[in-house]
Design a protein around this motif. Structure first.
Motif, mmCIF file in Angstrom:
data_model
loop_
_atom_site.group_PDB
_atom_site.id
_atom_site.type_symbol
_atom_site.label_atom_id
_atom_site.label_comp_id
_atom_site.label_asym_id
_atom_site.label_seq_id
_atom_site.Cartn_x
_atom_site.Cartn_y
_atom_site.Cartn_z
ATOM 1 N N ASN A 1 5.614 9.609 3.947
ATOM 2 C CA ASN A 1 5.060 10.426 5.266
ATOM 3 C C ASN A 1 6.467 9.733 6.188
ATOM 4 O OD1 ASN A 1 2.455 10.964 5.080
ATOM 5 N ND2 ASN A 1 2.159 8.390 5.095
ATOM 6 N N GLU A 2 6.405 11.531 6.987
ATOM 7 C CA GLU A 2 8.221 11.316 8.029
ATOM 8 C C GLU A 2 8.301 10.290 8.330
ATOM 9 O OE1 GLU A 2 8.187 15.067 10.397
ATOM 10 O OE2 GLU A 2 7.114 15.684 9.102
ATOM 11 N N ASP A 3 10.021 9.694 8.847
ATOM 12 C CA ASP A 3 10.015 8.594 9.854
ATOM 13 C C ASP A 3 8.432 8.258 10.540
ATOM 14 O OD1 ASP A 3 12.590 8.339 8.183
ATOM 15 O OD2 ASP A 3 13.520 8.664 9.081
ATOM 16 N N GLY A 4 8.773 6.815 10.549
ATOM 17 C CA GLY A 4 7.812 6.724 12.270
ATOM 18 C C GLY A 4 6.181 6.444 11.722
ATOM 19 N N GLU A 5 6.612 6.834 10.407
ATOM 20 C CA GLU A 5 4.890 6.776 10.329
ATOM 21 C C GLU A 5 4.720 5.842 8.372
ATOM 22 O OE1 GLU A 5 2.371 10.440 9.708
ATOM 23 O OE2 GLU A 5 3.819 11.583 10.511
ATOM 24 N N THR A 6 3.595 5.365 8.386
ATOM 25 C CA THR A 6 3.534 4.651 7.016
ATOM 26 C C THR A 6 2.805 5.539 6.036
ATOM 27 O OG1 THR A 6 1.542 3.578 8.305
ATOM 28 C CG2 THR A 6 3.157 2.489 8.825
ATOM 29 N N ASP A 7 3.835 5.188 4.749
ATOM 30 C CA ASP A 7 3.374 5.875 3.993
ATOM 31 C C ASP A 7 2.345 4.863 2.804
ATOM 32 O OD1 ASP A 7 5.669 6.697 3.905
ATOM 33 O OD2 ASP A 7 7.361 5.135 2.676
ATOM 34 N N ASP A 8 1.661 5.786 1.954
ATOM 35 C CA ASP A 8 0.415 4.712 2.111
ATOM 36 C C ASP A 8 0.598 5.090 -0.119
ATOM 37 O OD1 ASP A 8 -2.180 6.089 2.790
ATOM 38 O OD2 ASP A 8 -2.444 6.705 1.184
ATOM 39 N N LEU A 9 -0.540 4.228 0.418
ATOM 40 C CA LEU A 9 -0.411 4.301 -1.392
ATOM 41 C C LEU A 9 -2.062 3.534 -2.075
ATOM 42 C CD1 LEU A 9 0.833 3.607 -4.010
ATOM 43 C CD2 LEU A 9 0.536 1.037 -4.125
ATOM 44 N N GLN A 10 -3.079 4.412 -2.643
ATOM 45 C CA GLN A 10 -4.017 4.507 -3.139
ATOM 46 C C GLN A 10 -4.002 4.367 -4.727
ATOM 47 O OE1 GLN A 10 -7.399 7.803 -1.643
ATOM 48 N NE2 GLN A 10 -6.137 7.349 0.547
ATOM 49 N N ILE A 11 -5.002 3.522 -5.737
ATOM 50 C CA ILE A 11 -4.911 2.906 -6.880
ATOM 51 C C ILE A 11 -6.435 3.115 -6.983
ATOM 52 C CG2 ILE A 11 -5.105 1.678 -8.677
ATOM 53 C CD1 ILE A 11 -2.518 0.380 -6.877
ATOM 54 N N ARG A 12 -6.743 4.386 -7.933
ATOM 55 C CA ARG A 12 -8.162 4.089 -8.316
ATOM 56 C C ARG A 12 -8.926 3.922 -9.631
ATOM 57 N NH1 ARG A 12 -11.414 7.830 -5.408
ATOM 58 N NH2 ARG A 12 -12.782 9.100 -7.628
ATOM 59 N N LEU A 13 -9.713 2.939 -9.975
ATOM 60 C CA LEU A 13 -10.184 2.261 -10.606
ATOM 61 C C LEU A 13 -11.207 2.524 -11.812
ATOM 62 C CD1 LEU A 13 -8.254 -0.822 -10.482
ATOM 63 C CD2 LEU A 13 -7.093 0.891 -11.692
ATOM 64 N N HIS A 14 -11.725 2.685 -12.209
ATOM 65 C CA HIS A 14 -12.873 2.824 -12.850
ATOM 66 C C HIS A 14 -13.427 1.841 -13.145
ATOM 67 C CE1 HIS A 14 -13.504 1.667 -17.321
ATOM 68 N NE2 HIS A 14 -12.455 2.476 -17.243
ATOM 69 N N ASP A 15 -14.378 1.363 -12.326
ATOM 70 C CA ASP A 15 -15.047 -0.662 -12.472
ATOM 71 C C ASP A 15 -16.426 -0.376 -13.183
ATOM 72 O OD1 ASP A 15 -15.135 -3.346 -12.252
ATOM 73 O OD2 ASP A 15 -16.462 -2.570 -10.461
ATOM 74 N N ARG A 16 -16.338 0.302 -14.552
ATOM 75 C CA ARG A 16 -18.436 0.720 -15.011
ATOM 76 C C ARG A 16 -18.741 -1.022 -15.053
ATOM 77 N NH1 ARG A 16 -15.013 4.674 -17.313
ATOM 78 N NH2 ARG A 16 -15.430 6.443 -17.099
ATOM 79 N N GLU A 17 -17.603 -1.796 -15.642
ATOM 80 C CA GLU A 17 -18.013 -3.560 -16.297
ATOM 81 C C GLU A 17 -18.131 -4.261 -15.349
ATOM 82 O OE1 GLU A 17 -14.566 -2.160 -18.090
ATOM 83 O OE2 GLU A 17 -16.224 -1.578 -19.418
ATOM 84 N N GLY A 18 -17.840 -3.232 -13.453
ATOM 85 C CA GLY A 18 -17.888 -4.510 -12.384
ATOM 86 C C GLY A 18 -16.977 -5.751 -12.265
ATOM 87 N N LEU A 19 -15.812 -5.869 -13.768
ATOM 88 C CA LEU A 19 -14.897 -6.330 -13.277
ATOM 89 C C LEU A 19 -14.092 -6.090 -12.082
ATOM 90 C CD1 LEU A 19 -12.265 -8.546 -15.036
ATOM 91 C CD2 LEU A 19 -11.468 -6.288 -15.140
ATOM 92 N N TRP A 20 -13.463 -5.365 -11.095
ATOM 93 C CA TRP A 20 -13.082 -5.094 -10.031
ATOM 94 C C TRP A 20 -13.982 -5.732 -8.680
ATOM 95 C CZ3 TRP A 20 -7.551 -4.889 -10.636
ATOM 96 C CH2 TRP A 20 -7.520 -4.481 -12.234
ATOM 97 N N LEU A 21 -14.811 -5.291 -8.998
ATOM 98 C CA LEU A 21 -16.357 -5.691 -8.032
ATOM 99 C C LEU A 21 -16.150 -6.641 -7.576
ATOM 100 C CD1 LEU A 21 -17.155 -3.807 -5.565
ATOM 101 C CD2 LEU A 21 -19.554 -3.379 -6.884
ATOM 102 N N GLU A 22 -16.646 -7.456 -9.078
ATOM 103 C CA GLU A 22 -17.428 -9.278 -8.694
ATOM 104 C C GLU A 22 -16.105 -9.822 -9.422
ATOM 105 O OE1 GLU A 22 -20.069 -9.490 -12.395
ATOM 106 O OE2 GLU A 22 -21.168 -7.180 -11.471
ATOM 107 N N LYS A 23 -15.146 -9.462 -9.807
ATOM 108 C CA LYS A 23 -13.663 -10.666 -9.527
ATOM 109 C C LYS A 23 -12.795 -11.048 -9.346
ATOM 110 C CE LYS A 23 -16.063 -11.999 -14.564
ATOM 111 N NZ LYS A 23 -14.927 -11.449 -15.705
ATOM 112 N N TRP A 24 -12.188 -9.566 -8.697
ATOM 113 C CA TRP A 24 -11.195 -9.214 -7.956
ATOM 114 C C TRP A 24 -11.481 -9.091 -6.515
ATOM 115 C CZ3 TRP A 24 -9.129 -5.429 -5.397
ATOM 116 C CH2 TRP A 24 -7.758 -5.183 -5.307
ATOM 117 N N LEU A 25 -12.567 -8.652 -6.832
ATOM 118 C CA LEU A 25 -12.665 -8.132 -4.923
ATOM 119 C C LEU A 25 -12.610 -9.476 -4.187
ATOM 120 C CD1 LEU A 25 -12.565 -5.826 -2.732
ATOM 121 C CD2 LEU A 25 -15.977 -5.950 -2.801
ATOM 122 N N GLN A 26 -13.354 -10.161 -4.403
ATOM 123 C CA GLN A 26 -13.294 -11.741 -3.856
ATOM 124 C C GLN A 26 -12.507 -11.795 -3.303
ATOM 125 O OE1 GLN A 26 -15.630 -12.297 -1.937
ATOM 126 N NE2 GLN A 26 -14.395 -13.998 -1.066
#
Length: 120
Positions: A37-62
């Motif tokens: 983003n322009e000066d004065g605004e925060t930059d943004d990062l988004q990471i999208r991960l598939h989670d069919r096995e529930g690894l990210w939701l169950e183990k990492w999220l907490q």
């Protein structure tokens, strides 16, 4: 340096709390989006991960929620390497910077974990 006969492509590098997790997330990675983003605004990062096995939701999220709630926060660093982008075999690296975990959301089905972070 990339082979100039290969198609242009990108590669990423991601670090969570200083630990390189690039290899760990590659097989789950759907996309990574960086907004400078322009000066004065925060930059943004988004990471999208598939989670069919529930690894990210169950183990990492907490762990991520606990880290984000702590005083030290949860930092994410990312960079994007553009390989053979101009056809000359040269690579260009874009250091996206350092971010703090802002939110983790889940979409689906199928389950997709979206990690959102804002620049420090």
């Amino acid at each position: 340096m990339s082979n100039k006969n290969l198609a242009r492509r990108t590669d990423i590098s991601v670090r969570f709390k200083g630990v390189d997790i690039t290899k760990s997330i590659k097989k789950y990675l759907i996309s990574i989006t960086y907004t400078d983003n322009e000066d004065g605004e925060t930059d943004d990062l988004q990471i999208r991960l598939h989670d069919r096995e529930g690894l990210w939701l169950e183990k990492w999220l907490q762990k991520a929620v606990e880290a984000a709630a702590s005083d030290s926060g949860f930092t994410i660093q990312a960079s994007i390497k553009r390989k053979n982008w101009t056809g000359n075999g040269k690579d260009q690296k874009l250091k996206c910077g350092k971010f703090e975990l802002d939110a983790v959301t889940v979409e689906g089905p199928p389950s997709v974990v979206v990690i959102k972070a804002t620049s420090l």
